[in-house]
Scaffold this motif. Structure first.
Motif, mmCIF file in Angstrom:
data_model
loop_
_atom_site.group_PDB
_atom_site.id
_atom_site.type_symbol
_atom_site.label_atom_id
_atom_site.label_comp_id
_atom_site.label_asym_id
_atom_site.label_seq_id
_atom_site.Cartn_x
_atom_site.Cartn_y
_atom_site.Cartn_z
ATOM 1 N N ARG A 1 0.981 -1.365 -0.077
ATOM 2 C CA ARG A 1 0.045 0.035 0.028
ATOM 3 C C ARG A 1 0.773 1.189 -0.080
ATOM 4 O O ARG A 1 1.784 1.497 1.065
ATOM 5 N N SER B 1 -16.193 -6.259 0.458
ATOM 6 C CA SER B 1 -15.450 -5.468 1.587
ATOM 7 C C SER B 1 -14.431 -4.524 1.291
ATOM 8 O O SER B 1 -13.605 -4.817 0.318
ATOM 9 N N ASP B 2 -14.255 -3.298 1.725
ATOM 10 C CA ASP B 2 -13.515 -2.474 1.668
ATOM 11 C C ASP B 2 -11.806 -2.575 2.372
ATOM 12 O O ASP B 2 -10.869 -1.908 2.217
ATOM 13 N N THR B 3 -12.160 -3.660 3.157
ATOM 14 C CA THR B 3 -10.935 -3.976 3.989
ATOM 15 C C THR B 3 -10.125 -4.998 3.434
ATOM 16 O O THR B 3 -9.090 -5.310 4.110
ATOM 17 N N LEU B 4 -10.571 -5.823 2.536
ATOM 18 C CA LEU B 4 -9.973 -6.923 2.024
ATOM 19 C C LEU B 4 -9.810 -6.885 0.479
ATOM 20 O O LEU B 4 -10.289 -6.037 -0.055
ATOM 21 N N ALA C 1 -7.729 0.439 -6.440
ATOM 22 C CA ALA C 1 -7.217 -0.301 -5.165
ATOM 23 C C ALA C 1 -5.623 -0.049 -5.171
ATOM 24 O O ALA C 1 -4.858 0.420 -6.229
ATOM 25 N N ASP C 2 -5.064 -0.429 -4.029
ATOM 26 C CA ASP C 2 -3.897 -0.421 -3.577
ATOM 27 C C ASP C 2 -3.075 -1.611 -4.247
ATOM 28 O O ASP C 2 -3.662 -2.391 -5.089
ATOM 29 N N VAL D 1 -6.391 -3.823 -2.319
ATOM 30 C CA VAL D 1 -7.322 -3.475 -1.252
ATOM 31 C C VAL D 1 -7.951 -2.165 -1.868
ATOM 32 O O VAL D 1 -7.038 -1.451 -1.969
ATOM 33 N N TRP E 1 -9.230 1.604 -2.421
ATOM 34 C CA TRP E 1 -9.060 2.831 -1.835
ATOM 35 C C TRP E 1 -10.454 3.496 -1.345
ATOM 36 O O TRP E 1 -11.245 3.688 -2.274
ATOM 37 N N THR E 2 -10.848 3.586 -0.268
ATOM 38 C CA THR E 2 -12.298 4.063 0.103
ATOM 39 C C THR E 2 -12.373 5.607 -0.066
ATOM 40 O O THR E 2 -13.451 6.318 -0.263
ATOM 41 N N THR E 3 -11.155 6.335 -0.545
ATOM 42 C CA THR E 3 -11.027 7.774 -0.417
ATOM 43 C C THR E 3 -10.853 8.129 -1.971
ATOM 44 O O THR E 3 -10.976 9.302 -2.308
#
Length: 157
Positions: A82, A99-102, A137-138, A142, A144-146
């Motif tokens: 990341r 999921s935004d965390t996986l 995503a990174d 995963v 990026w929620t931003t």
């Protein structure tokens, strides 16, 4: 005649020097404010990805090329880690964003564009309507929620 020209020349030079000195000191705050505004507007760019082709609602025939743009982030090949502001594109076809965390799951629902590309030839969708979501995503996949996502509805003929 010489004294008139000398006086005129001295007057002209004095006026120019005075105007330059006044002009630069009077304009400096405005120039500084304009530069600050330009810097803040450049920094105010919201990170997002966009599907630029095809357009939402288009009917397409296979194969077609899907093109993406990124704003406020740097598109790079997947590194496995990341790095702030860097990542790569993913396409979710006819599915929902997990999921935004996986890390995003593998194909067929998610197309990983881990090579850092910004376009993909789509050649194997069945005829009919389809929804495609672009997710940034990174390096470890995963999301990026931003970074704002983009959704496209198309019909394959």
């Amino acid at each position: 005649m010489r004294s008139f020209r000398s006086t005129l020349t001295v007057f002209a030079l004095t006026s120019l020097v005075g105007a330059a000195a006044c002009g630069s000191s009077e304009q400096a705050p405005a120039d500084t404010a304009a530069a600050a505004a330009a810097d803040s507007s450049a920094m105010a760019v919201s990170p997002e990805v966009r599907i630029v082709s095809p357009m939402d609602g288009d009917s397409v025939t296979l194969p077609f090329t899907l093109r993406l743009e990124a704003q406020g982030v740097e598109v790079v090949a997947a590194s496995g880690t990341r790095e702030e502001g860097k990542g790569h594109h993913h396409l979710i076809i006819n599915g929902d964003v997990p999921s935004d965390t996986l890390p995003l799951p593998p194909a067929p629902v998610v197309i990983h564009m881990g090579d850092g590309s910004s376009e993909r030839v789509i050649d194997s969708l069945p005829k009919g309507p389809h929804r495609i979501i672009a997710v940034f995503a990174d390096g470890a996949h995963v999301p990026w929620t931003t970074v704002k996502r983009d959704t496209l509805q198309i019909v394959v003929k």
